[in-house]
Design a protein around this motif. Structure first.
Motif: not given
Length: 651
Positions: A143-153
């Motif tokens: 699983l690749v998550v691009d723009e992974a900072h979107c997971i953090s509040e």
């Protein structure tokens, strides 16, 4: 993966790299990430925009045995990467909303047949019960998550749907994860690691300093920006340029200004027809357009190596956004200029984006009352719930996540309330392909799908009441018929179902707790804007300041190619403070809205005066009232204070 397979994969990397991508060697950061992935580990790559994050998943995907699933935030970015991969002869595809049913069916069939190495989707696709049922049947390697900072509040672009990715990874039994982002502060990095269980030594961070970018801040306001922009682009009209603005109508105005100046320019924003937007992007990539004027809210997804100028006509939304946007410049390593036309007068518009997403205390109370009355299961459509509570959809999603984190609710499943289909093959031809038992079920299903002209609308209640036919079996059957190309299937009206874990909910303290979280988030976003202003008015090297913000201490203390190093420190004049109307004037604007919506809530009235649309004001057509947006240029906090003095004391 067995150890001997991993060693084989590592040995194949130079050959794959050269054959598919034409490179002789990897960059240091890329090599570190790829070696971890081929060692069977999960990893995170924190690289600046343009530093080659995509190769970190594209190359391992060729060596890994099964499909790599990529979560990407923008259709434009997916299409751009897909075109690149297909040019390199790599079996890749996307599933996105721009495709026809036939195109989607073909992609799903390719994935089922094992013909794809990479499949790109948006995070929202995982909410689709049909897609989850489909992808659960396919072996996945990564699983690749691009723009992974979107997971953090703590990130600058928190997206609630990203919070569910760890659970989706577990449900789909995906052994490895790769997180990619260009804009992670230390707090965001720690959050990403914790949510996906990535070891600290598998977090790979490269330097953010780019020696070919000239960073400049020019204090300019009003019409002076137009004159500067025209003159700057006329100096080298063919230089590929992106101009960033905040609002769609500003994009149109700037593009028209540049066109009148003889520049081949077009606006590019979410309000355009998707076909036109795609054509504009294609023309820019092909050199038929020299300049694009784009809204910062929409983003670009453009991977064009020779962009020579990035100009912020309006202030960016944050340092993270600024870093991401200037990262589009000079990817070919040649000198490029990144200029901000800075003014405090632009602040109210950016602040209004923040204030518009903070729900009123009364709205949160309404939501919890609806929840308390729902029983053991809470079922709703997001749009309807947004209208019923007067909470915008994005903060409403965030609120639901907060309730999950508080242990009040847990997501059960989601489904489409409406399925409709039309026959590609004749009904009798389809039925003839099945054994008697399955044929009987399909006959019952078709009998409960009345046809209006071409389309048949599925009535799941009739199927259950008449034949005890289960909804899940019917949906799976329709999916199968669609995959075979025998019907064309559409699904609409996404419905969310949550389990209510605490039916004896004590509402008052929970309202206070949730409202405090949103207030904290609001203050955090406002502080982010202040940090942006502090950065642009810095008296120390801008390149060094930017790198330090992302915990990169390797950048030189003086770059020699920014406006500060040239002795051009930006001094922004104080924000003008025009006086607000008196009480009589404010009442003249607000009272018509009070009469329509039967509320004197100060935040509702302030949003109205500042031109911020909400579900409530949209429903009562408040934009047609004289007061809408009259105080859009005033600081929200000042308008709120004035309105509160009038209406908080009114019975």
């Amino acid at each position: 993966m067995p150890l001997f397979c991993l060693r084989w994969s590592l040995a194949m990397i130079p050959s794959l790299l050269n054959r598919h991508f034409g490179f002789d060697r990897l960059r240091p950061g890329q090599e570190a990430v790829i070696s971890r992935l081929l060692d069977g580990k999960s990893a995170a790559a924190i690289f600046p925009t343009g530093a080659g994050k995509s190769l970190c998943y594209q190359l391992p995907a060729l060596a890994l045995p099964h499909l790599t699933l990529v979560i990407s935030p923008l259709i434009a970015l997916m299409h751009d990467q897909l075109a690149f991969l297909q040019r390199k002869g790599i079996a890749a595809a996307t599933l996105d909303s721009s495709q026809t049913p036939e195109e989607s069916r073909r992609v799903m069939q390719q994935a089922s047949d094992g013909q794809l190495k990479i499949l790109m989707i948006s995070v929202e696709r995982l909410k689709n019960e049909r897609f989850r049922r489909f992808i659960a049947q396919i072996p996945l390697s990564m699983l690749v998550v691009d723009e992974a900072h979107c997971i953090s509040e703590w990130g600058h672009n928190f997206r609630p749907d990203y919070l569910k990715l760890p659970a989706h990874r577990h449900e789909l039994n995906i052994p490895q994860v790769l997180l990619l982002t260009a804009t992670a502060t230390p707090a965001v990095m720690a959050d990403m690691q914790a949510k996906f269980g990535i070891d600290k030594e598998d977090l790979v961070v490269t330097g953010f300093y780019r020696a070919n970018l000239d960073l400049g801040v020019i204090p300019l306001a009003g019409s002076a920006r137009d004159n500067w922009l025209s003159e700057e682009l006329r100096r080298d009209p063919a230089a590929p340029t992106i101009v960033y603005v905040t609002l769609q109508h500003t994009a149109q105005q700037c593009a028209e200004l540049l066109q009148r100046a003889g520049i081949r320019a077009c606006a590019y924003h979410a309000g355009l027809d998707p076909t036109l937007r795609s054509q504009i992007q294609h023309d820019f990539m092909a050199g038929k357009l020299d300049s694009i004027v784009a809204t910062i809210a929409f983003g670009m997804g453009i991977d064009k190596a020779d962009i020579r100028r990035v100009i912020h006509y309006d202030l960016p939304k944050s340092i993270e956004n600024y870093s991401q946007e200037i990262g589009r410049a000079g990817r070919d390593g040649l000198p490029s200029r990144c200029t901000v036309l800075a003014s405090r007068a632009q602040l109210p518009v950016l602040e209004n984006f923040v204030y518009g997403d903070t729900p009123d205390r009364a709205a949160i109370l309404t939501l919890l009352e609806i929840l308390r009355q729902s029983g053991a299961e809470w079922e709703f459509s997001l749009l309807r719930l947004s209208n019923d509570t007067n909470i915008r959809q994005l903060p409403l999603k965030t609120l639901l996540v907060y309730l999950e984190m508080a242990g009040v609710i847990a997501p059960a499943y989601s489904y489409f309330a409406e399925y409709r289909f039309k026959f590609v093959l004749e009904k009798r031809e389809i039925l003839a392909r099945f054994n008697p038992d399955r044929r009987q079920f399909l006959e019952q299903l078709f009998a409960c799908a009345p046809q209006a002209r071409s389309w048949c609308t599925m009535d799941f209640d009739a199927l259950w009441q008449g034949y005890q036919g289960e909804r899940s079996r019917a949906a799976a059957a329709l999916d199968y018929l669609q995959q075979q190309g025998w019907i064309e299937l559409e699904s609409k009206q996404m419905t969310e179902v949550y389990r209510v874990l605490h039916q004896d909910l004590v509402i008052a303290p929970l309202v206070d707790q949730l409202y405090a979280l949103f207030e904290q988030k609001e203050q955090s976003e406002l502080a982010r804007l202040q940090a942006l202003l502090n950065f642009f008015t810095s008296t120390t090297c801008l390149s060094h300041e930017l790198a330090s913000y992302f915990a990169d201490e390797q950048a030189p203390s003086r770059c020699g190619h920014c406006s500060v190093c040239r002795g051009e420190i930006a001094v922004l004049p104080p924000l003008p403070t025009p006086s607000l109307p008196n009480e009589q004037g404010l009442r003249a604007w607000c009272d018509p809205l009070v009469a329509l919506c039967h509320s004197k809530e100060p935040r509702i009235l302030t949003r109205f005066l500042c031109g911020i649309a909400t579900p409530l004001t949209t429903r009562v057509k408040a934009k047609s009232l004289a007061g809408f947006g009259q105080l859009a240029a005033h600081p929200f906090a000042e308008v709120l204070a004035a309105v509160s003095r009038i209406y908080a004391a009114t019975p």
